[in-house]
Structures are given as structure tokens and as C-alpha cells.
Write an enzyme that holds these catalytic residues in place. Structure first.
Site, PDB file in Angstrom:
ATOM      1  N   ASN A 154     -10.791  -3.053  -6.362  1.00 19.41           N
ATOM      2  CA  ASN A 154     -10.033  -1.980  -7.054  1.00 19.41           C
ATOM      3  C   ASN A 154     -10.606  -1.859  -8.276  1.00 19.41           C
ATOM      4  O   ASN A 154     -10.078  -1.138  -9.152  1.00 19.41           O
ATOM      5  CB  ASN A 154      -8.507  -2.594  -7.083  1.00 19.41           C
ATOM      6  CG  ASN A 154      -7.675  -2.459  -6.024  1.00 19.41           C
ATOM      7  OD1 ASN A 154      -6.704  -3.183  -5.660  1.00 19.41           O
ATOM      8  ND2 ASN A 154      -7.812  -1.431  -4.953  1.00 19.41           N
ATOM      9  N   ASP A 204       0.805  -1.075   0.242  1.00 18.92           N
ATOM     10  CA  ASP A 204      -0.028   0.001  -0.062  1.00 18.92           C
ATOM     11  C   ASP A 204       0.908   1.404   0.035  1.00 18.92           C
ATOM     12  O   ASP A 204       1.977   1.292   0.747  1.00 18.92           O
ATOM     13  CB  ASP A 204      -0.865  -0.120   1.226  1.00 18.92           C
ATOM     14  CG  ASP A 204      -2.013   1.216   1.238  1.00 18.92           C
ATOM     15  OD1 ASP A 204      -2.325   1.606   0.166  1.00 18.92           O
ATOM     16  OD2 ASP A 204      -2.385   1.486   2.290  1.00 18.92           O
TER      17      ASP A 204
END
Ligand code: FPP
Length: 257
Positions: free
Chosen positions: A77, A29
Site C-alpha cells: 500500500n 476492501d
């Protein structure tokens, strides 16, 4: 006893004072924030993140990790802007084109976990070919979670079990935790002992929900593209100090009673 591993590009893989997990999960991330800090487009952050994945593989392999599961693209996503989704798909294809020779040199086998069947055909092809080409590599398995969601994986397990019941191979009262585990995407991969999340967020984000029941968490503020050998070594150093009790007592407390 300290086990002194090899060295790679001037790094030492000495495990004295560290605990190296057999199975490690990493939530990659912070690519977007890394790019923003440099006034670059988000795509540059993802590119730097992919580059760093190659380094992580090298470092984990040399430290003796056997299974490294990385979160590359979640079932959520798809809600990002189409341009970013396309860029991530492109990067995925390029990653294996460009780095497979290095992964081969390092003895790294590649596998995929997630809802692979619903990915575009060219991505499925990369997955199939990457798995086939690398299947005999001995050092470490890199498991790429792509179009992966922990809840969707649990649904997948429940659906396979329901099918076994419908077709008479299983009775509902015979369902156990082991049966649920054995119907997950990759049942032979051990649950991660440790999950690392760079970039300061303290959540799982639908990563390995079932498998992480007893995982230790380690978070750092370093953004993923900058997360390197020193951070990994520190994670293993801190992990050595954790007392994993699995709901029981520590050895010391058991002896005192
Ligand atoms: C999260 O950062 C990262 C992703 C959604 C993609 C991760 C992908 C890579 C590291 C590279 C591609 C991987 C392969 C296997 C080629 P973010 O974009 O959410 O960052 P932010 O929170 O700072 O915006």
C-alpha cells in the site's frame, strides 16, 4: 445445542445454525469504490471503513470470535499516492484515540502484526501503547495487520530460523512446519478458520499466506464500509455448511469405506 449470546444495540447473537470461528481474518476492501459511488473523496471511504471496523469488533466479540485479524495496510500500500498514505496513517492514529474507550468497554485487546519496526515512530508508539493498555482485556483479540505482507512474514520467519542455525541452536534437518509457524510474527494466534473478503475480489492479496493454508474463504459483493451484522451472520451461516477435510475424507465418506 444453541448457545444464545448477549444482545448489543438490538442485535441478537444467537449462534443456532451458525458456526463461529475461533480465529477469523477479514480483508477490508472496497473503501475507494464506496466513496466513488457517493462522489466522495477516497479518504471518506477509508473513514467510513474505520468506523465499520469498530462495528465488526463489537459483532465478532459478541458472537464469540476470539481472534479477529484485519488487513488494514499492506506492504504494497506504500505505492498509493502520498496523500492517501498520509491519510491512512492519520486515520490509524485517530482510530485508537477515538475508539479505545469503546474497545475497552467491549473487552477487546489490541495487537499488531506486520513490519512494525519500519513504520514511522508515531505509529510505532500507537502500537506499543495500544498493546500495553489493552493487554488484560479478556473477550477478544483484535489483530491489526499494518505494514503487513504474507511473504515478508515468511521471510521474517526464515531469517530467525537461519540465525538459530548460525548460532548453533538448530540443525537444518530439524526444521519443521511447527518451527516455521513458531517464528511467524504472532505464533500464539491460531490460524484463521475462515477468511472473509468483501467487495467481490477473489484473491488473498498477500494476507496470511502461511496461516491460511486450510482457511475457508467467504466473499461478498458488499463494499467494506457497508459490510455489517447481516453479512457477518450470513458468513457464519454458510461456514456452518462447509466440510473442512484438511486433505482427508469427510466423516461420512470415512464411515462408508
Ligand atoms: C482497501 O480498500 C482498504 C485499505 C487499503 C485500507 C483499509 C483501512 C481501513 C478500513 C481503515 C483504517 C484502519 C484502521 C485500523 C484505522 P481500497 O482503498 O483498495 O478500496 P477500492 O478497492 O474500492 O479502491
Amino acid at each position: 445445542m444453541a448457545i444464545t449470546g448477549g444482545t448489543s444495540k438490538n442485535k441478537t447473537y444467537d449462534t443456532a445454525g451458525l458456526k463461529v470461528p475461533v480465529s477469523l481474518g477479514v480483508i477490508m476492501d472496497g473503501n475507494g469504490r464506496w466513496a466513488k459511488k457517493r462522489l466522495l473523496p477516497r479518504s471518506a471511504g477509508h473513514r467510513a471503513g474505520a468506523e465499520n471496523l469498530k462495528e465488526l469488533c463489537r459483532n465478532c466479540g459478541n458472537y464469540g470470535v476470539k481472534y479477529l485479524t484485519v488487513y488494514a495496510f499492506s506492504t504494497e500500500n506504500w505505492s498509493r499516492p502520498q496523500g492517501e498514505v498520509d491519510q491512512l496513517m492519520k486515520l490509524f492514529v485517530e482510530f485508537f484515540d477515538r475508539y479505545d474507550p469503546e474497545l475497552a468497554e467491549e473487552g477487546i485487546r489490541v495487537r499488531f502484526t506486520g513490519d512494525i519496526e519500519h513504520l514511522p515512530e508515531n505509529i510505532q508508539k500507537v502500537c506499543r501503547e495500544g498493546e500495553e493498555r489493552s493487554k488484560d482485556r479478556p473477550k477478544m483479540q483484535l489483530i491489526v495487520a499494518f505494514n503487513y505482507g504474507g511473504r515478508r512474514e515468511i521471510v521474517h520467519s526464515v531469517q530467525s530460523i537461519a540465525k538459530d542455525i548460525k548460532e548453533g541452536r538448530l540443525q537444518p534437518e530439524d526444521i519443521t512446519e511447527d518451527i516455521i509457524s513458531s517464528n511467524m510474527y504472532l505464533p500464539d494466534v491460531p490460524d484463521p478458520e475462515l477468511i472473509i473478503r468483501p467487495s467481490g475480489e477473489m484473491r488473498l492479496s498477500n494476507f496470511l499466506l502461511w496461516e491460511s493454508a486450510y482457511s475457508e474463504f467467504w466473499v461478498s459483493d458488499t463494499l467494506w464500509p457497508d459490510f455489517g451484522y447481516e453479512d457477518l451472520t450470513q458468513a457464519f451461516r454458510d461456514y456452518a455448511k462447509r466440510d473442512r477435510r484438511f486433505g482427508g475424507l469427510s466423516k461420512k465418506d470415512t464411515e462408508e469405506n
